[in-house]
Scaffold this motif. Structure first.
Motif, short mmCIF file in Angstrom:
data_model
loop_
_atom_site.label_atom_id
_atom_site.label_comp_id
_atom_site.label_asym_id
_atom_site.label_seq_id
_atom_site.Cartn_x
_atom_site.Cartn_y
_atom_site.Cartn_z
N CYS A 1 0.84 -1.21 0.00
CA CYS A 1 0.00 0.00 0.00
C CYS A 1 0.87 1.25 0.00
O CYS A 1 0.57 2.22 -0.70
N HIS A 2 1.94 1.21 0.78
CA HIS A 2 2.83 2.37 0.85
C HIS A 2 3.53 2.60 -0.50
O HIS A 2 3.67 3.75 -0.94
N ASP A 3 3.94 1.52 -1.16
CA ASP A 3 4.55 1.65 -2.49
C ASP A 3 3.56 2.24 -3.50
O ASP A 3 3.92 3.11 -4.30
N ASN A 4 2.32 1.75 -3.46
CA ASN A 4 1.29 2.29 -4.36
C ASN A 4 1.04 3.77 -4.08
O ASN A 4 0.85 4.57 -5.01
N LEU A 5 1.06 4.14 -2.83
CA LEU A 5 0.88 5.53 -2.45
C LEU A 5 2.02 6.39 -2.97
O LEU A 5 1.79 7.48 -3.51
#
Length: 105
Positions: free
Chosen positions: A28-32
């Motif tokens: 999720c952090h990478d996508n963000l």
């Protein structure tokens, strides 16, 4: 459906669940980060920019929710570790009392 998920999660160790949630949080952090990079580097229409901001808000909420779940699981893991240490200490105490006090008699 949630009861089925809960039953499946009961069979999974806390450490495994923590690892799974950390991986999910990292994704999720990478996508963000990708969405933030896209918003800075690309020229987007107002509608596209709004959709991207909405998506980023949803991802932020997911990350916060995962953080709360991880905090809860880590607390439970800490309690389990303390219980294990306490049981080991009590077992060692009984072992010492049983074998070393028997020699004295």
């Amino acid at each position: 459906m949630t009861k089925l998920k809960d039953k499946k999660r009961e069979k999974i160790s806390i450490a495994t669940e923590i690892d799974r949630l950390e991986e999910k949080r990292a994704r999720c952090h990478d996508n963000l980060e990708r969405a933030e990079f896209k918003s800075r580097k690309e020229r987007l229409s107002e509608k596209e920019r709004q959709e991207l901001e909405d998506e980023m808000a949803i991802m932020n909420e997911r990350v916060q929710k995962l953080d709360m779940e991880l905090e809860s699981l880590r607390g439970e893991n800490r309690r389990n570790m303390l219980l294990s240490v306490a049981l080991l200490t009590v077992s060692a105490l009984f072992y010492y009392m049983f074998f070393y006090n028997e020699d004295d008699a």
